[in-house]
Design a protein around this motif. Structure first.
Motif, PDB file in Angstrom:
ATOM      1  N   GLY A   1      23.206   7.173  48.084  1.00  0.00           N
ATOM      2  CA  GLY A   1      23.865   6.769  49.405  1.00  0.00           C
ATOM      3  C   GLY A   1      23.099   7.169  50.655  1.00  0.00           C
ATOM      4  N   SER A   2      21.728   7.550  50.330  1.00  0.00           N
ATOM      5  CA  SER A   2      21.222   8.040  51.394  1.00  0.00           C
ATOM      6  C   SER A   2      20.988   7.032  52.585  1.00  0.00           C
ATOM      7  CB  SER A   2      19.655   8.500  51.082  1.00  0.00           C
ATOM      8  OG  SER A   2      19.004   7.487  50.445  1.00  0.00           O
ATOM      9  N   ARG A   3      20.623   5.665  52.150  1.00  0.00           N
ATOM     10  CA  ARG A   3      20.655   4.637  53.202  1.00  0.00           C
ATOM     11  C   ARG A   3      22.073   4.534  53.775  1.00  0.00           C
ATOM     12  NH1 ARG A   3      17.675  -0.433  50.001  1.00  0.00           N
ATOM     13  NH2 ARG A   3      15.486   0.606  49.699  1.00  0.00           N
ATOM     14  N   ILE A   4      23.301   4.684  53.059  1.00  0.00           N
ATOM     15  CA  ILE A   4      24.120   4.762  54.082  1.00  0.00           C
ATOM     16  C   ILE A   4      24.341   5.561  55.124  1.00  0.00           C
ATOM     17  CG2 ILE A   4      26.852   4.891  53.687  1.00  0.00           C
ATOM     18  CD1 ILE A   4      26.449   3.793  50.787  1.00  0.00           C
ATOM     19  N   TRP A   5      23.922   6.922  54.593  1.00  0.00           N
ATOM     20  CA  TRP A   5      23.807   8.158  55.483  1.00  0.00           C
ATOM     21  C   TRP A   5      22.899   7.635  56.691  1.00  0.00           C
ATOM     22  CZ3 TRP A   5      25.219  13.222  56.945  1.00  0.00           C
ATOM     23  CH2 TRP A   5      24.158  13.952  57.765  1.00  0.00           C
ATOM     24  N   ARG A   6      22.038   7.355  56.464  1.00  0.00           N
ATOM     25  CA  ARG A   6      20.986   6.742  57.506  1.00  0.00           C
ATOM     26  C   ARG A   6      21.247   6.019  58.440  1.00  0.00           C
ATOM     27  NH1 ARG A   6      17.006   6.896  54.159  1.00  0.00           N
ATOM     28  NH2 ARG A   6      16.744   4.672  53.915  1.00  0.00           N
ATOM     29  N   ARG A   7      21.994   4.908  57.892  1.00  0.00           N
ATOM     30  CA  ARG A   7      22.458   3.824  58.722  1.00  0.00           C
ATOM     31  C   ARG A   7      23.720   4.110  59.706  1.00  0.00           C
ATOM     32  NH1 ARG A   7      23.146   0.141  54.981  1.00  0.00           N
ATOM     33  NH2 ARG A   7      25.528   0.344  54.811  1.00  0.00           N
ATOM     34  N   TYR A   8      24.420   4.602  59.114  1.00  0.00           N
ATOM     35  CA  TYR A   8      25.751   5.238  59.822  1.00  0.00           C
ATOM     36  C   TYR A   8      25.261   6.075  60.792  1.00  0.00           C
ATOM     37  CZ  TYR A   8      30.659   6.187  61.094  1.00  0.00           C
ATOM     38  OH  TYR A   8      31.827   6.386  61.504  1.00  0.00           O
ATOM     39  N   ILE A   9      24.668   7.007  60.803  1.00  0.00           N
ATOM     40  CA  ILE A   9      24.052   8.106  61.847  1.00  0.00           C
ATOM     41  C   ILE A   9      23.562   7.179  62.933  1.00  0.00           C
ATOM     42  CG2 ILE A   9      22.513   9.714  62.531  1.00  0.00           C
ATOM     43  CD1 ILE A   9      23.440  11.307  59.972  1.00  0.00           C
ATOM     44  N   SER A  10      22.587   6.306  62.531  1.00  0.00           N
ATOM     45  CA  SER A  10      21.668   5.593  63.311  1.00  0.00           C
ATOM     46  C   SER A  10      22.418   4.749  64.353  1.00  0.00           C
ATOM     47  CB  SER A  10      20.542   4.425  62.490  1.00  0.00           C
ATOM     48  OG  SER A  10      19.681   5.406  61.967  1.00  0.00           O
ATOM     49  N   GLU A  11      23.588   4.019  63.693  1.00  0.00           N
ATOM     50  CA  GLU A  11      24.410   2.906  64.445  1.00  0.00           C
ATOM     51  C   GLU A  11      25.427   3.831  65.463  1.00  0.00           C
ATOM     52  OE1 GLU A  11      25.981   0.517  61.362  1.00  0.00           O
ATOM     53  OE2 GLU A  11      24.107  -0.658  60.909  1.00  0.00           O
ATOM     54  N   ASN A  12      25.765   4.974  65.133  1.00  0.00           N
ATOM     55  CA  ASN A  12      26.719   5.672  65.934  1.00  0.00           C
ATOM     56  C   ASN A  12      26.629   6.977  66.589  1.00  0.00           C
ATOM     57  OD1 ASN A  12      29.364   4.126  64.792  1.00  0.00           O
ATOM     58  ND2 ASN A  12      28.330   4.578  62.883  1.00  0.00           N
ATOM     59  N   ALA A  13      25.411   7.539  66.414  1.00  0.00           N
ATOM     60  CA  ALA A  13      25.125   8.852  67.015  1.00  0.00           C
ATOM     61  C   ALA A  13      24.962   8.681  68.303  1.00  0.00           C
ATOM     62  CB  ALA A  13      24.164   9.687  66.445  1.00  0.00           C
ATOM     63  N   HIS A  14      24.379   7.466  68.697  1.00  0.00           N
ATOM     64  CA  HIS A  14      23.950   7.253  70.171  1.00  0.00           C
ATOM     65  C   HIS A  14      24.916   6.946  71.093  1.00  0.00           C
ATOM     66  CE1 HIS A  14      24.004   3.109  68.378  1.00  0.00           C
ATOM     67  NE2 HIS A  14      24.078   2.876  69.645  1.00  0.00           N
ATOM     68  N   LYS A  15      26.098   6.407  70.659  1.00  0.00           N
ATOM     69  CA  LYS A  15      27.199   6.039  71.471  1.00  0.00           C
ATOM     70  C   LYS A  15      27.866   7.184  72.297  1.00  0.00           C
ATOM     71  CE  LYS A  15      28.725   2.436  68.062  1.00  0.00           C
ATOM     72  NZ  LYS A  15      29.675   2.088  67.031  1.00  0.00           N
TER      73      LYS A  15
END
Length: 331
Positions: free
Chosen positions: A300-314
């Motif tokens: 699930g590391s890719r899921i972790w990485r992708r979700y943070i990358s897509e949402n943390a900047h909002k």
């Protein structure tokens, strides 16, 4: 808490394992995360130029008190300016001052510092002398094994001896030469071949010097191999992209008998720091960009990485982004 006028630690620094100064990567948020996993490793700031410290409008020397032991890496070649910055570093409580004689970027060369200084060992010696005159903490040098066509072992030893005679007894050696023309900084970290044997030879020939090696190290097992022959290992990209390797440094390299923190325990200890950053008006992605590799190698590391990358900047993003990213890994 950012430092102000704190006294630097007096015990000798443990140089067994350190994290390389990496521009835009090893900022104080990353360093705080690294410190959560290892009490023993030696941290380095990103390279800070003397011009930024002396003339810049921001506070380029701020750090979190918890980061100790912490070295300030300076970029510059003017002994007077370096002395000014070294004095400030001591006043702010840094544990070491390191001079950058390894960075090969065009911007660095135009400022006459970084790897091009290997061609001017007497100037580097003057810089070391000036900093040591105002600093009661170690003044060290990070260098390459050579530059351009000046890559003989004799060239390296002449540089080391000249700087040693100015009072520097600690060298961190990136085991690649630097091409000052024709290669980008990224290419200079990958294309020139590694020559670990040359660094080993340096330690054999100068046993009284502290010699640490840097370049291409990707595991603690590799660190152990180097530590048989050298005083320390400095790890760069691997420590950033796969930060959880730091969780076993104290046990495997420094011989401490204490439990290894789990990834979730690291995350739990990091949350209060992130919350404090957000309460002070900081943005979530300024911190989470350093965390995307925390679960590298886990399901699930890719899921972790992708979700943070897509949402943390909002705008308005908070701790819930991190919590949701972790939940998504197991759902």
């Amino acid at each position: 808490m950012s430092s102000q006028n704190t006294k630097s630690s007096v015990k000798p620094l443990n140089r067994t394992f350190s994290i390389a100064p990496m521009l835009d990567w090893t900022d104080r948020h990353y360093r705080y995360l690294a410190r959560l996993m290892s009490a023993e490793l030696l941290l380095y700031t990103e390279m800070v130029t003397t011009g930024a410290i002396i003339h810049g409008k921001g506070d380029y020397l701020a750090y979190n008190e918890e980061e100790h032991p912490l070295a300030l890496q300076l970029g510059g070649s003017n002994p007077h300016d370096l002395a000014i910055c070294a004095k400030q570093a001591v006043e702010r409580g840094y544990d070491e001052i390191n001079l950058n004689v390894g960075c090969p970027s065009d911007r660095v060369q135009s400022g006459r510092f970084g790897a091009c200084l290997m061609a001017e060992p007497s100037l580097v010696a003057e810089c070391v002398t000036a900093m040591r005159a105002v600093a009661d903490i170690p003044v060290t040098v990070k260098t390459r094994i050579g530059i351009d066509e000046q890559d003989s072992y004799e060239f390296l030893t002449e540089f080391v001896e000249t700087v040693r005679d100015a009072g520097c007894d600690t060298f961190i050696v990136h085991a690649r030469k630097a091409w000052l023309q024709g290669l980008s900084p990224k290419e200079n970290r990958e294309i020139p071949p590694l020559d670990y044997d040359r660094v080993y030879q340096l330690k054999r020939d100068y046993p009284d010097l502290s010699i640490s090696i840097n370049g291409g190290v990707k595991s603690l097992e590799e660190c152990k191999v180097h530590l048989v022959k050298l005083d320390g290992v400095m790890v760069g990209r691997e420590a950033y992209q796969n930060p959880y390797i730091l969780a076993k440094v104290d046990q495997q390299l420094c011989g401490l008998d204490k439990p290894v923190l789990s990834r979730d325990a690291v995350l739990e200890k990091f949350i209060p720091y992130i919350e404090k950053h957000l309460q002070a008006g900081g943005r979530l992605n300024h911190i989470t960009r350093h965390m995307t590799g925390l679960f590298q190698g886990e399901v699930g590391s890719r899921i972790w990485r992708r979700y943070i990358s897509e949402n943390a900047h909002k705008p308005g993003s908070g701790i819930e982004v991190i919590e949701q990213a972790r939940k998504n890994m197991t759902s």
